[in-house]
Structures are given as C-alpha cells and as structure tokens.
Design a protein around this motif. Structure first.
Motif, PDB file in Angstrom:
ATOM      1  N   VAL A  82      -0.419  -5.595   1.093  1.00 56.84           N
ATOM      2  CA  VAL A  82      -0.103  -3.644   1.100  1.00 56.84           C
ATOM      3  C   VAL A  82       0.483  -3.127   0.473  1.00 56.84           C
ATOM      4  CG1 VAL A  82       0.734  -2.096   2.890  1.00 56.84           C
ATOM      5  CG2 VAL A  82       0.103  -4.051   4.370  1.00 56.84           C
ATOM      6  N   PRO A  83      -0.222  -2.523  -0.471  1.00 54.69           N
ATOM      7  CA  PRO A  83       1.451  -1.886  -1.704  1.00 54.69           C
ATOM      8  C   PRO A  83       1.597  -0.206  -1.132  1.00 54.69           C
ATOM      9  CG  PRO A  83      -1.045  -1.166  -2.016  1.00 54.69           C
ATOM     10  CD  PRO A  83      -1.060  -1.668  -0.379  1.00 54.69           C
ATOM     11  N   GLY A  84       2.144   0.932  -2.072  1.00 56.26           N
ATOM     12  CA  GLY A  84       2.468   1.886  -1.385  1.00 56.26           C
ATOM     13  C   GLY A  84       3.364   2.531  -2.333  1.00 56.26           C
ATOM     14  N   PRO A  85       4.033   3.958  -1.539  1.00 59.27           N
ATOM     15  CA  PRO A  85       5.271   4.039  -2.213  1.00 59.27           C
ATOM     16  C   PRO A  85       6.362   3.652  -2.410  1.00 59.27           C
ATOM     17  CG  PRO A  85       3.891   6.193  -0.696  1.00 59.27           C
ATOM     18  CD  PRO A  85       3.499   4.759  -1.059  1.00 59.27           C
ATOM     19  N   SER A  86       7.271   3.598  -2.818  1.00 59.56           N
ATOM     20  CA  SER A  86       8.772   3.047  -2.913  1.00 59.56           C
ATOM     21  C   SER A  86       9.724   3.453  -2.002  1.00 59.56           C
ATOM     22  CB  SER A  86       9.741   2.184  -4.176  1.00 59.56           C
ATOM     23  OG  SER A  86      10.760   2.043  -4.062  1.00 59.56           O
ATOM     24  N   ARG A  87      10.037   2.724  -1.247  1.00 60.53           N
ATOM     25  CA  ARG A  87      11.298   3.212  -0.076  1.00 60.53           C
ATOM     26  C   ARG A  87      11.862   2.989  -0.521  1.00 60.53           C
ATOM     27  NH1 ARG A  87       8.311  -1.668   4.107  1.00 60.53           N
ATOM     28  NH2 ARG A  87       9.049  -2.346   2.036  1.00 60.53           N
ATOM     29  N   ASP A  88      12.656   2.258  -1.181  1.00 59.23           N
ATOM     30  CA  ASP A  88      14.093   2.424  -2.067  1.00 59.23           C
ATOM     31  C   ASP A  88      14.856   3.369  -2.346  1.00 59.23           C
ATOM     32  OD1 ASP A  88      14.094   0.258  -1.046  1.00 59.23           O
ATOM     33  OD2 ASP A  88      13.405  -0.572  -3.160  1.00 59.23           O
TER      34      ASP A  88
END
Length: 167
Positions: A82-88
């Motif tokens: 599961v990839p996605g935009p960084s949450r950090d």
C-alpha cells in the motif's frame, strides 16, 4: 507458480484482511509480545471493514493473488503493498510505502520485490519499519532504503519504528 499482482477491489477485502492479520502473526512472532500479537490480530471483522473502507475511498492497495485453486479465503492472497502520500510532517519524500507484507511461505521468492516495484517503482519514498525487524530492514536496504535517524513508538504493537528513506 508465481502470484498474480493486481489492484485490490472491494470484493478482495475479506481475503486481504486475512492476509494482513496472518502476515502480522508470521512477521511479528518473536518481535511482539505473544499476548499482544494474539489480541491485535484477532478482530477479522474490523480488519475487513478497514480494507473495505480504504478501497472504497479509492486508496490504492496492490495484492498478490495465490493462484493455487485449492487456496481458501484465508490463503487466497500471498501478500500486499500500500503506497500513498507521505503522512509525516517532516516528510523526506512525497511518497510513502505504508505497508508491504508477504506470507511467510513466499519469503525469499522475490514476491516482496515485485510488490515493491508495482507499488512505488524506483521513486524516492519513505517507510516505517520496526527497529527490531531485521528481516524487513535488510530487504529495504537491498532495495535502496537507509535509516534517516527518525524514530517513533508504534502505539498499536508497542514497539519502536525507524524511518527508512530512498532518495
């Protein structure tokens, strides 16, 4: 027979949820307190709901289908990513690999590398991995990731995680 990789649909949610919980049990045995691991991997209905919600919202989930015709719902999937935009807040890259797991019977088969390639390609990305999970850390190092010094405590399993980044 190599698993077939494709994007998950809502119809895959139950098999994906089982794969998720069973991957945790296999990967975290020896890392997570056995009682905590058993408790955190016991709620299949909650996990199905999460998969259904995320897929229904359009979140990309890649799954590896076990092509063995005898595989039941619990063994229908060999892994997922599961990839996605960084949450950090201090994101070192715009892309994050939220998760990548394969069932233990597929460890060393190249399936993890195939899922990684489909999920993020060669793009710069970050991810979080349990500090004590040497198997996973070695896999990510082989694929160009290095620890960047960031550490957090995972509240779900109660273990420290390190961030790894591929620039």
């Amino acid at each position: 027979m190599q698993p077939e990789i494709r994007r998950a649909t809502i119809e895959d949610a139950e098999s994906a949820a089982w794969c998720h919980l069973l991957c945790w049990r296999e990967a975290y045995a020896g890392l997570v307190d056995p009682g905590v691991l058993a408790e955190r991997t016991s709620d299949i209905d909650r996990r199905i709901e999460r998969w259904t919600t995320h897929i229904g919202a359009g979140r990309v989930h890649w799954i590896a289908l076990n092509l063995d015709p005898a595989a039941g719902v619990k063994d229908r999937l060999a892994g997922f990513a599961v990839p996605g935009p960084s949450r950090d807040e201090d994101a070192p890259t715009p892309l994050e690999l939220y998760s990548l797991y394969t069932r233990s019977r597929w460890w060393g088969s190249g399936l993890g590398a195939r899922l990684l390639e489909v999920a993020i390609g060669k793009d710069p990305a970050s991810l979080w991995v349990f500090e004590a999970n040497q198997r996973a850390r070695n896999f990510y190092r082989r694929n160009g990731f290095a620890a960047d010094g960031a550490v957090v405590d995972d509240p779900f399993f109660g273990l420290p995680e390190i961030r790894m980044v591929r620039r």
